[in-house]
Design a protein around this motif. Structure first.
Motif, PDB file in Angstrom:
ATOM      1  N   PHE A 168       0.786  -1.042   0.039  1.00  0.00           N
ATOM      2  CA  PHE A 168      -0.101  -0.030   0.039  1.00  0.00           C
ATOM      3  C   PHE A 168       0.930   1.347   0.000  1.00  0.00           C
ATOM      4  N   VAL A 169       0.353   2.259  -0.478  1.00  0.00           N
ATOM      5  CA  VAL A 169       0.785   3.674  -0.141  1.00  0.00           C
ATOM      6  C   VAL A 169       0.901   3.991   1.317  1.00  0.00           C
ATOM      7  N   ASN A 170       2.436   4.258   1.666  1.00  0.00           N
ATOM      8  CA  ASN A 170       2.808   4.307   3.055  1.00  0.00           C
ATOM      9  C   ASN A 170       2.343   5.661   3.506  1.00  0.00           C
ATOM     10  N   ALA A 171       1.356   6.169   3.567  1.00  0.00           N
ATOM     11  CA  ALA A 171       0.796   7.463   3.924  1.00  0.00           C
ATOM     12  C   ALA A 171      -0.560   7.340   4.588  1.00  0.00           C
ATOM     13  N   CYS A 172      -0.668   7.604   5.927  1.00  0.00           N
ATOM     14  CA  CYS A 172      -1.710   7.750   6.758  1.00  0.00           C
ATOM     15  C   CYS A 172      -3.152   8.287   6.122  1.00  0.00           C
ATOM     16  N   ARG A 173      -4.184   7.899   6.151  1.00  0.00           N
ATOM     17  CA  ARG A 173      -5.138   8.597   5.626  1.00  0.00           C
ATOM     18  C   ARG A 173      -5.875   9.501   6.490  1.00  0.00           C
ATOM     19  N   HIS A 174      -5.077   9.749   7.501  1.00  0.00           N
ATOM     20  CA  HIS A 174      -5.650  11.115   8.571  1.00  0.00           C
ATOM     21  C   HIS A 174      -5.027  12.301   7.717  1.00  0.00           C
ATOM     22  N   ARG A 175      -3.471  12.399   7.705  1.00  0.00           N
ATOM     23  CA  ARG A 175      -2.961  13.498   7.399  1.00  0.00           C
ATOM     24  C   ARG A 175      -1.676  13.157   6.755  1.00  0.00           C
TER      25      ARG A 175
END
Ligand code: FES
Ligand SMILES: [Fe+2]
Length: 382
Positions: free
Chosen positions: A92-99
Motif C-alpha cells: 500500500f501507499v505508505n501514507a496515513c489516511r488522516h494526514r
C-alpha cells in the motif's frame, strides 16, 4: 544457475582473443546529454518508468515472518510491502489516511499491526483501518479509509511492486530472465547487511557503472584490473533488462579444460542483471548483492546496497567475512566509479558535451538506454 546454462555461457568464450572486444552490438548509439540532466525528462521517467513498470523492492527472505515489511519509493510515492499471516504479501501507499504520515518506517521490525506515529491511528497488516484512538466520534462524519493498495507480487524469491498500469506479473516482468534467476534459489538466502547512500548524480549513471567492463582497464587500473578482463564479457538481454557477466582472467584457464562437465563458472564470473529501471541483482561467487535505486531528483539518487548470504551468519567470524565483502564492493565503486559519475553529471549539466556515445563494445549499455528511451518515448507513456 544450472550447470548446463553455465557451460552454454562459457562456451561462447572458446577461441576468443581476450584483447579483442566482444561481444559487439550491431551499431553504436548516441544519447542526448539532456536525458541525464533535464528535469522535465526526469519527471517523465518517474511517471513512466518508476510508477508504471514493475519495481524490484527486495527479496522474499528479508520479509519472512508475519508483519515483516519493506519500504520503497516508487516514482516519488512512498510505499510499504507487508507479510500477511497467511504468508502472502500486501502492499500500500505508505501514507496515513488522516494526514499523510508514513505508517511504516524504513527498517521497522515485524509487527502485529501498523500504528501511525503521528496520532496513533491503527491499521491491520493488510492496510485496513482498525481504529482512530480517542477520536472515533471526532471523525464519525469523515470517510473511513484504509491505506491505498498497490500491486505486489512475489516469485523466485523476488518481491516486486507497482503503482499503476497493467497487472503485475513476475514472469512477465522478468521477460525470460527467470532461466537464470530461478535456479539461484533466492528465497533461501539471508540478508546480512544493507547500506544506503545518496549520490549526487542521475540514477542512470549508477546503472551505467555496471553495464560495461570496458572501463576496468583504465579506471580500475590500481584495483580490480589485474584480475578482470576488460574487453570481453558475456551479454544477453531479457526484454528491457540487460544481463552482463563480468569475467575474471582465470576463466580463460578454466575453459581450456576439454571436459566441459568439470567447468566451474562461479569462481570466475560476476553475473549482473539490470532489472530496468531500478534494480541490479548481482550473483557473485558465494553471495548475492542487490542494488536498489530511488531517484530523488534529476541529480540525486538514493542507493541501497544489500548483501545476502546462502546461510544466515551465526558467528562474528562469518559476519565479519560478509561485512568485508560489502566493504570491498563499496570501496571500489565509492572510490573509483561514483566520484567520476558525479563529475560526469556536472559536465553534462554545464553543457560540456551535448551527447554521449555508447560503443559497439558496450552492448548492455546500448540495450539499457534503448529500452529506457523506448519506454519514455512510446505513445503509451504519454
Ligand atoms: S497522520 Fe496518521 S494518525 Fe494522524
Ligand atoms: Fe567500475
Amino acid at each position: 544457475m544450472r550447470h548446463e546454462r553455465q557451460v552454454e555461457l562459457l562456451r561462447r568464450l572458446k577461441g576468443i582473443d581476450p584483447s579483442v572486444p566482444s561481444p559487439l552490438a550491431t551499431r553504436s548509439m548516441r544519447n542526448p546529454a539532456s536525458h541525464y540532466v533535464d528535469p522535465a525528462r526526469f519527471e517523465r521517467e518517474r511517471l513512466t518508468l518508476f510508477r508504471r513498470m514493475p519495481q524490484l523492492v527486495g527479496l522474499s527472505c528479508e520479509i519472512a515472518g508475519t508483519g515483516a515489511n519493506l519500504t520503497a519509493n516508487l516514482g516519488g510515492v512512498p510505499v510499504a510491502v507487508v507479510r500477511q499471516a497467511d504468508g502472502g504479501l500486501s502492499g500500500f501507499v505508505n501514507a496515513c489516511r488522516h494526514r499523510g504520515a508514513p505508517v511504516v518506517a524504513a527498517d521497522d521490525g515485524p509487527r502485529p499491526r501498523l500504528a501511525c506515529p503521528y496520532h496513533g491511528w491503527v491499521y491491520d497488516l493488510d492496510g485496513e483501518l482498525l481504529s482512530r484512538p480517542y477520536a472515533e466520534e471526532a471523525f464519525a462524519d469523515a470517510p473511513r479509509c484504509g491505506l491505498r493498495p498497490i500491486m505486489v507480487a512475489e516469485k523466485y524469491g523476488l518481491v516486486m511492486a507497482q503503482l499503476e498500469g497493467e497487472a503485475l506479473d513476475v514472469d512477465k516482468a522478468l521477460h525470460g530472465a527467470e532461466i537464470e534467476i530461478a535456479p539461484y534459489g533466492l528465497q533461501n538466502y539471508s540478508l546480512v547487511e544493507a547500506r544506503e547512500t545518496t549520490l549526487s548524480f542521475n540514477w542512470k549513471l549508477v546503472l551505467d557503472t555496471f553495464c560495461e567492463s570496458y572501463h576496468i582497464r583504465a579506471l580500475h587500473k590500481n584495483s580490480i584490473a589485474a584480475s578482470y578482463l576488460s574487453e570481453v564479457s558475456i551479454c544477453d538481454t531479457f526484454g528491457p533488462h540487460p544481463r552482463m557477466i563480468g569475467l575474471l582472467k582465470s576463466v580463460l584457464r578454466e575453459i581450456e579444460n576439454p571436459n566441459e562437465a568439470e567447468w566451474s563458472f562461479l569462481p570466475h564470473t560476476t553475473a549482473q542483471l539490470i532489472f530496468m529501471p531500478s534494480g541490479l541483482i548481482t550473483y557473485q561467487r558465494d553471495h548475492i548483492e542487490l542494488w536498489r535505486l530511488t531517484p530523488l531528483a534529476v541529480d540525486r539518487t538514493l542507493v541501497r546496497t544489500s548483501l545476502y548470504a546462502p546461510l544466515a551468519p551465526t558467528t562474528d567470524k562469518t559476519r565479519d567475512y560478509w561485512r568485508k565483502n560489502l566493504d570491498l564492493l563499496l570501496d571500489v565503486t565509492g572510490r573509483e566509479d561514483f566520484p567520476l559519475m558525479a563529475q560526469i553529471h556536472q559536465s553534462l549539466t554545464a553543457g560540456a558535451i551535448d551527447e554521449l556515445v555508447y560503443g559497439r563494445n558496450e552492448p548492455a549499455l546500448i540495450h539499457l538506454h534503448s529500452s529506457i528511451n523506448e519506454a519514455i518515448d512510446s505513445p503509451a507513456s504519454s
